[in-house]
Design a protein around this motif. Structure first.
Motif, short mmCIF file in Angstrom:
data_model
loop_
_atom_site.label_atom_id
_atom_site.label_comp_id
_atom_site.label_asym_id
_atom_site.label_seq_id
_atom_site.Cartn_x
_atom_site.Cartn_y
_atom_site.Cartn_z
N ASN A 48 30.27 52.44 44.48
CA ASN A 48 30.54 51.61 45.45
C ASN A 48 31.77 53.12 46.10
O ASN A 48 33.19 53.40 45.40
N GLY A 49 31.69 53.45 46.99
CA GLY A 49 32.68 54.35 47.69
C GLY A 49 32.33 55.85 46.95
O GLY A 49 32.93 56.54 46.75
N VAL A 50 31.11 56.14 47.40
CA VAL A 50 30.02 57.21 46.70
C VAL A 50 30.38 58.53 47.82
O VAL A 50 30.19 58.14 49.00
N THR A 51 30.97 59.73 47.63
CA THR A 51 31.33 60.79 48.58
C THR A 51 30.76 62.60 47.85
O THR A 51 31.12 62.42 46.75
N LEU A 52 30.46 62.59 48.99
CA LEU A 52 29.27 63.37 48.16
C LEU A 52 28.32 64.65 48.65
O LEU A 52 27.81 64.61 50.12
N GLY A 53 28.74 66.05 48.32
CA GLY A 53 28.20 66.83 50.31
C GLY A 53 26.52 67.21 48.85
O GLY A 53 27.14 68.02 47.35
N VAL A 54 25.63 68.04 49.33
CA VAL A 54 24.66 68.57 48.84
C VAL A 54 24.26 70.30 49.68
O VAL A 54 24.40 69.84 50.61
N LYS A 93 25.50 46.76 47.83
CA LYS A 93 26.72 45.81 47.79
C LYS A 93 25.01 44.85 47.16
O LYS A 93 24.76 44.62 48.25
N PHE A 94 25.10 44.06 46.36
CA PHE A 94 23.89 43.86 46.21
C PHE A 94 24.25 42.19 45.63
O PHE A 94 24.88 41.96 44.77
N GLY A 95 24.12 40.93 46.85
CA GLY A 95 25.34 39.77 46.70
C GLY A 95 27.00 39.82 46.17
O GLY A 95 26.93 41.16 47.49
N GLU A 96 27.44 40.42 45.09
CA GLU A 96 28.54 39.94 45.15
C GLU A 96 28.76 42.10 44.79
O GLU A 96 30.01 42.67 44.26
N ASP A 146 21.45 74.64 40.09
CA ASP A 146 22.25 75.19 40.45
C ASP A 146 23.92 74.37 40.72
O ASP A 146 24.78 74.89 39.94
N ASN A 147 24.56 73.06 41.40
CA ASN A 147 25.29 72.34 40.89
C ASN A 147 24.75 70.61 40.00
O ASN A 147 23.70 70.86 40.27
N VAL A 148 25.54 70.62 38.88
CA VAL A 148 25.07 68.58 38.65
C VAL A 148 26.25 67.62 39.19
O VAL A 148 27.51 68.61 39.93
N CYS A 149 25.56 66.67 39.26
CA CYS A 149 26.70 65.62 40.10
C CYS A 149 26.54 64.38 39.10
O CYS A 149 25.27 64.60 38.55
N ALA A 150 27.69 64.08 38.59
CA ALA A 150 27.57 62.84 37.67
C ALA A 150 27.73 61.26 38.57
O ALA A 150 29.40 61.43 39.04
N LEU A 151 27.09 60.25 38.55
CA LEU A 151 27.88 59.21 39.68
C LEU A 151 27.99 58.13 38.35
O LEU A 151 26.26 58.25 36.42
N VAL A 152 28.43 57.50 37.97
CA VAL A 152 29.06 56.63 37.24
C VAL A 152 29.73 54.86 37.88
O VAL A 152 30.40 55.72 38.03
N GLU A 153 29.23 54.07 37.23
CA GLU A 153 29.37 53.27 37.95
C GLU A 153 29.66 53.08 39.34
O GLU A 153 30.78 52.53 39.78
N GLY A 180 23.54 53.36 40.20
CA GLY A 180 23.81 53.47 41.01
C GLY A 180 22.50 54.87 41.68
O GLY A 180 22.86 54.94 43.06
N LYS A 181 21.97 55.68 40.70
CA LYS A 181 21.29 56.27 41.70
C LYS A 181 19.95 56.40 41.99
O LYS A 181 19.93 56.89 43.49
N THR A 182 19.46 55.08 42.07
CA THR A 182 18.37 55.06 42.66
C THR A 182 18.82 54.59 44.31
O THR A 182 18.33 54.79 45.14
N THR A 183 19.84 53.34 43.84
CA THR A 183 20.20 53.23 44.83
C THR A 183 21.02 54.24 46.40
O THR A 183 20.57 53.98 47.39
N LEU A 184 21.34 54.75 45.60
CA LEU A 184 21.99 56.19 45.83
C LEU A 184 20.84 56.55 47.27
O LEU A 184 20.79 56.94 48.68
N ILE A 185 19.71 57.16 46.28
CA ILE A 185 18.86 57.96 46.86
C ILE A 185 18.46 56.54 47.79
O ILE A 185 17.49 57.69 49.21
#
Ligand SMILES: Nc1ncnc2c1ncn2[C@@H]1O[C@H](COP(=O)(O)OP(=O)(O)O)[C@@H](O)[C@H]1O
Ligand SMILES: [Mg+2]
Lengths: 339, 256
Positions: free
Chosen positions: B20-26, B12-15, B219-226, B41-46
């Motif tokens: 918002n609940g990222v579950t991912l396997g690499v 979270k950044f403030g509110e 090999d794999n692609v993963c899409a992050l939206v909102e 949120g890609k950079t935030t995830l990294i």
């Protein structure tokens, strides 16, 4: 016939003053120039060194030479110093031993001080950090000024003479040799350190701490080492200055003489390289010496010539910032030869 | 096998919930490309994976160990390296020095050993060879004595990547490695990545917008939206996802 002391005194006074300042600006250059730690409270660790010198060697000498216990070093300062000087003048081994011990203990105390302040270095951003370190140093100076048992408080105390065994004529030669050799030794060790992968590591932290972390550097640990090392050097500067003045007067370790001028020396010389620091230090010290000799002829100024020095500090800073921000000798990255 | 797993990461950044609940396997030894609109949120995830941010909730596991909130330098030591979307070089160091300082376990970085040249010199020479070879393989050895701030945007991106090859690495997390790099070099970078994953078993997690290039090597692609994973799978299956088509891919005009 010319008295040897007449020649030695001015040379020794100048060189030892320079040698002390060289240590202060070297320490600042390690912190600010190499690692990017802005320290406006350099005089904290210098005071630590001066206090160790005020407290330790004379008390030890009093025990060694069995000075009557009813005499107090602070309260009966003149009497005790006179007594000790007689003994020390004929006892070079004890004199040197006490002095070396003082340097070692002070360096240790300085390193502990640096280690403790490094916890704030990790946690505070640049501006807060600079001001916080200034406040810490001011607190130390205030304590040293008003708490007499430490170093005689406001008026300070005289120190016994640890190079008296050189004889009255060569006393200044002794100071010269002692102080400049410590300073030269520390200069070359610092230079060596800065031209190693360790120096490169410091510059990388200065440039981008987060990137340094992501390539695996424990930057907090490195900053702690730098703070400890440079504070140790500052404390040694405190010992040497106390020795050259044969007195410890804590209120003289103020922010202008022992932080702002060194900053200017590093900036003028060119930060991030020790040669620049050396050049900056010697040029500004020479300038201040010249000013002192010129004081009588500056009486036309509408204010006291003492203030002229402070105004000059500001003017030089502005000139360098505008005309040559990289300093007289800019930092030189290591170039790789070859095709 | 999955080398890296995130479980319900919230940041979270403030509110505002950037994640918002990222579950991912690499998957180990594979190239996984992370796509998604700007601000998803890609950079935030990294940043959460590499210790720059500590997630507010959730767990990050690397080879089965919990590494949530571990400091970046500790993660680097266990093989996780990253680049920055906005290049973050050591500006007043030369390109060569930028590489040299990025090597791990340097004897000369120990304050006591630093004083004795003969202790660290052999290693220094080895690393010099290594960094020159790296610069040569991307035809930029001529830039070795330039200060990093003199480089162009594309060259800085390349420097980001080369920096992390100076030390052994098991998981490379790259944030838009070929943005603003011309197609020839971009393809060369991706084929280097592919070769490293195939030959050395190195795992890559790559954020990239230039799907025309990235999809060829993924090999794999993963899409992050909102701040949420929308879909995850083979490049083909993800690109066919209808919702992603609507929100992101239609704008990119990508052919499968
Ligand atoms: N440090 C920050 N402070 C506040 N908001 C941030 C911060 N970093 C990112 N955000 C917000 O989080 C969202 C995700 O950003 P980011 O991870 O950079 O997206 P992406 O890399 O997918 O383009 C954006 O809406 C951005 O404005
Ligand atoms: Mg981004």
């Amino acid at each position: 016939m010319v008295n040897i002391a007449d020649i030695l005194i001015p040379i020794s006074t100048f060189v030892t003053f320079f040698a002390v300042y060289l240590l202060v600006s070297l320490a600042l250059n390690l912190q600010q120039g190499y690692t990017g730690i802005p320290n406006l409270g350099l005089f904290l660790s210098i005071i630590v060194g001066a206090v160790v010198t005020a407290v330790l060697p004379s008390r030890l000498a009093m025990v060694i030479y069995s000075v009557p216990p009813e005499l107090n070093f602070i309260e009966d300062n003149a009497q005790v110093v006179a007594l000790l000087n007689v003994h020390l003048a004929s006892d070079p081994f004890t004199s040197i031993g006490l002095l070396l011990l003082t340097i070692v203990v002070a360096a240790g105390a300085g390193m502990v001080t640096g280690y403790l302040t490094s916890f704030f270095v990790r946690r505070l951003d640049e501006t807060y950090l600079a001001v916080f370190l200034l406040a810490l140093a001011e607190a130390a100076r205030t304590i040293g000024t008003y708490y007499r048992p430490l170093a005689g408080g406001n008026f300070g105390i005289s120190m016994p003479n640890f190079v008296g065994w050189f004889g009255a004529d060569y006393y200044y030669l002794g100071l010269f040799i002692l102080i400049s050799s410590v300073s030269v030794l520390i200069f070359f060790l610092t230079e060596r350190l800065c031209h190693s992968p360790f120096g490169r590591l410091l510059r990388s932290i200065r440039e981008d701490e987060l990137t340094a972390k992501t390539v695996g550097k424990d930057t907090n640990r490195v900053k702690m080492i730098v703070m400890a090392l440079s504070s140790g050097i500052l404390a040694v500067a405190g010992v040497l200055n106390t020795t050259r003045q044969a007195a410890a007067v804590i209120p003289t370790y103020d922010r202008i003489d022992f932080t702002f001028w060194p900053w200017l020396m590093v900036i003028v010389g060119g930060s991030g390289n020790n040669l620049g620091t050396l050049v900056g230090t010697i040029s500004l010290i020479s300038l201040r010496r010249v000013l002192i000799y010129m004081k009588p002829s500056l009486s036309f100024l509408p204010f006291s010539p003492i203030w002229f020095e402070h105004i000059l500090l500001g003017i030089i800073l502005l000139l360098v910032m505008f005309r040559r921000p990289e300093g007289l000798i800019p930092e030189k990255p290591r170039k790789l030869q070859g095709p | 096998m999955e080398i890296l797993e995130t479980i319900d990461i919230v940041k979270k950044f403030g509110e505002f919930r950037a994640l918002n609940g990222v579950t991912l396997g690499v998957e180990k030894g594979k190239v996984t490309v992370l796509i998604g609109p700007n601000g998803s949120g890609k950079t935030t995830l990294i940043n959460c994976l590499t210790g720059v941010y500590r997630p507010d909730e959730g767990t990050v596991r690397y080879k089965g160990d919990d590494i949530t909130g571990k400091a970046p330098h500790k993660l680097r030591k266990i093989g996780i390296a990253r680049t920055f979307q906005i290049p973050a070089p050591f500006k007043k160091l030369t390109v060569f020095e930028n590489l040299m300082v990025s090597a791990g376990n340097q004897l000369g970085e120990d304050i006591l050993k630093a004083l004795a040249r003969r202790i660290w010199l052999p290693q220094e020479e080895e690393l010099t060879e290594k960094s020159l070879a790296l610069l040569k393989s991307f035809d930029v050895e001529g830039k070795r004595n330039n200060l990093a701030y003199e480089l162009s945007g594309g060259q800085l991106k390349l420097l980001e990547l080369l920096r992390l090859l100076m030390e052994d690495v098991e998981l490379c997390v790259l944030d838009e490695p070929v943005g603003s790099i011309h197609p020839v070099l971009a393809n060369k970078i991706f084929s280097t990545v592919k070769a490293m994953s195939e030959k050395e078993g190195i795992t890559f997690l790559i954020v990239e917008h230039r799907l025309d290039i990235a999809m060829r090597y993924a090999d794999n692609v993963c899409a992050l939206v909102e701040g949420k994973i929308l879909c995850h799978g083979s490049p083909k299956s993800v690109l066919e996802n209808e919702e992603l088509q609507r929100t992101y891919l239609s704008l990119k005009n990508v052919r499968k």
